[in-house]
Design an enzyme around this catalytic site. Structure first.
Site, short mmCIF file in Angstrom:
data_model
loop_
_atom_site.label_atom_id
_atom_site.label_comp_id
_atom_site.label_asym_id
_atom_site.label_seq_id
_atom_site.Cartn_x
_atom_site.Cartn_y
_atom_site.Cartn_z
N LYS A 35 13.05 3.56 -1.27
CA LYS A 35 12.62 3.50 -2.68
C LYS A 35 11.37 4.36 -2.87
O LYS A 35 10.72 4.75 -1.89
CB LYS A 35 12.33 2.04 -3.05
N TYR A 256 -21.02 14.56 -7.78
CA TYR A 256 -21.31 13.83 -9.01
C TYR A 256 -22.11 12.57 -8.71
O TYR A 256 -21.81 11.85 -7.75
CB TYR A 256 -20.01 13.43 -9.71
C1 LIG Z 1 10.16 -2.53 -0.46
C2 LIG Z 1 11.02 -3.62 0.02
C3 LIG Z 1 11.24 -3.80 1.39
C4 LIG Z 1 10.54 -2.99 2.44
O1 LIG Z 1 9.27 -3.53 2.67
P1 LIG Z 1 8.32 -2.92 3.81
O2 LIG Z 1 7.15 -3.82 3.80
O3 LIG Z 1 7.97 -1.54 3.38
O4 LIG Z 1 9.09 -2.94 5.07
C5 LIG Z 1 12.11 -4.80 1.78
N1 LIG Z 1 12.73 -5.58 0.86
C6 LIG Z 1 12.54 -5.44 -0.45
C7 LIG Z 1 13.26 -6.33 -1.40
C8 LIG Z 1 11.68 -4.46 -0.92
O5 LIG Z 1 11.49 -4.33 -2.24
#
Ligand SMILES: *Cc1c(COP(=O)(O)O)cnc(C)c1O
Length: 372
Positions: A35, A256
């Protein structure tokens, strides 16, 4: 010449990290979670290294399209399921498996016209209270799904809220076992943290695990464990170069707000990297960097396009650090500098965040390259 900032993706490290996850989860199948454009790495850039996974899990339909366009014919799971009825048409067309976490999604399925029934992952809300059916309504949802001609196999899914922390997984695992007792179907409950910390337990790894952050070389439970503990390797390096040098006298300030003031004569390098590249503005004075492969620190505020680094340490180590020198913001130095490592988790800790956020936030203006 473009600005010298660049991000590099390390394919061999992605392969290695996938193997490491497998070592922790017995014979479970592994979803490579891609994702958010593969946690900022780019789906196209990680695909070849991660195609040894058993499937890809993601949220966005267009990312699923891209995986099919790359030639992936295996399983793809939509972790949040569909958002509106016409998404189901895309699932049918691309053969996507999808989570079902609420009654509205079952309504959409019941109204969907399809030739081939869908493989679904029925999600239990085990206490995180984000997505999913409460334990007391889970079986009714299962029965409703099971009665639909649009539905093929039903798998059982949950997401832990505390797999990375002191609470661990025990309580929510018990909730899952009770809510799903006697129901047929494959089970999928563990993320990276649960897989690495508790994956040896068959009740935790179950049939599928969903591994994200571990694949990308960041420890899910830093600082309790760093990537060395889990034998993971950085998969993304953000590097730039020094485009200017200033000699400071005691009392001279940098950047800054004059937030850093030299207390002794020193040299600083000005690096072509700023918050508009995705480097956190909060990482002012003291955040670690590598200059010519030698550990040093940021000094003063992070600007939009520039930040300053302390040249004392690399020069003391005998490097001629100055104009044109390589600066690693996170990841690995180039081979010429011994591939020294600066884990993204260390930088994230200085930015009061986690590796996830940094890797996802690399800005569109930063060009990407591949480096084994
Ligand atoms: C993003 C996600 C994962 C992966 O989680 P990590 O901590 O990156 O391993 C697993 N299950 C769901 C439902 C997620 O949204």
């Amino acid at each position: 010449m473009p600005r010298p900032i660049q991000a590099f993706i390390h394919s061999n490290a992605l392969r290695h990290n996938l193997q490491q996850v497998r070592h922790h989860v017995g014979d479970a199948k592994v979803w490579a979670v891609v994702k958010a454009n593969a946690y900022g790495h780019g789906i196209e850039r990680v695909y070849d290294a991660l195609r040894a996974a058993d499937g890809f899990a993601l949220l966005d339909l267009d990312e699923a399209e891209r995986l099919r366009a790359l030639g992936w014919r295996g399983p793809i799971l939509l972790l949040e399921g569909v958002f509106e009825p016409r998404d189901l048409e895309v699932c049918s067309r691309l053969g996507l498996w999808h989570a079902v976490h609420c009654e509205q999604q079952i309504d959409m399925l019941a109204a969907h016209k399809t030739h081939a029934p869908h493989r679904v992952f029925l999600k239990l809300n085990g206490g995180m209270n984000r997505l999913g059916f409460k334990p007391q309504s889970y079986r009714a949802a299962w029965a409703r799904l099971n009665a639909l001609p649009q539905v093929d196999e039903i798998s059982l899914m949950m997401h832990f809220s505390d797999a990375d922390g002191p609470a661990g997984v025990a309580a929510q695992l018990a909730t899952f076992e009770q809510a799903t007792q006697g129901l047929p179907g494959e089970r999928c409950i563990s993320n990276s943290a649960a897989s690495l910390r508790f994956g040896a337990d068959a009740r935790v790894h179950q049939d599928w695990v969903r591994a994200g952050i571990a694949l990308y070389g960041s420890s899910p439970n830093y600082p309790d464990a760093d990537i060395g503990t889990w034998n993971l390797r950085p998969t993304m390096s953000l590097r730039s170069r020094i485009i200017g040098v200033q000699a400071l006298q005691p009392g001279d300030a940098v950047g800054y707000g004059s937030r850093f003031v030299a207390d002794a004569p020193m040299h600083i390098g000005v690096v072509a990297c700023g918050y508009a590249d995705g480097y956190p503005r909060i990482c002012d004075t003291g955040t670690p960097v590598l200059i010519d492969g030698v550990r040093s620190r940021t000094v003063g505020r992070i600007s939009m396009d520039m930040l300053a680094v302390d040249l004392t340490a690399p020069r003391a180590a005998g490097k001629a650090s100055g104009f044109g020198s390589e600066v690693v913001l996170w990841g690995l130095a180039s081979a010429a500098h011994g591939a020294a490592a600066l884990p993204i988790d260390e930088v994230a800790a200085h930015g009061q965040t986690v590796g996830y956020e940094l890797m996802c936030a690399v800005a569109a203006r930063v060009p990407f390259g591949q480096e084994c």
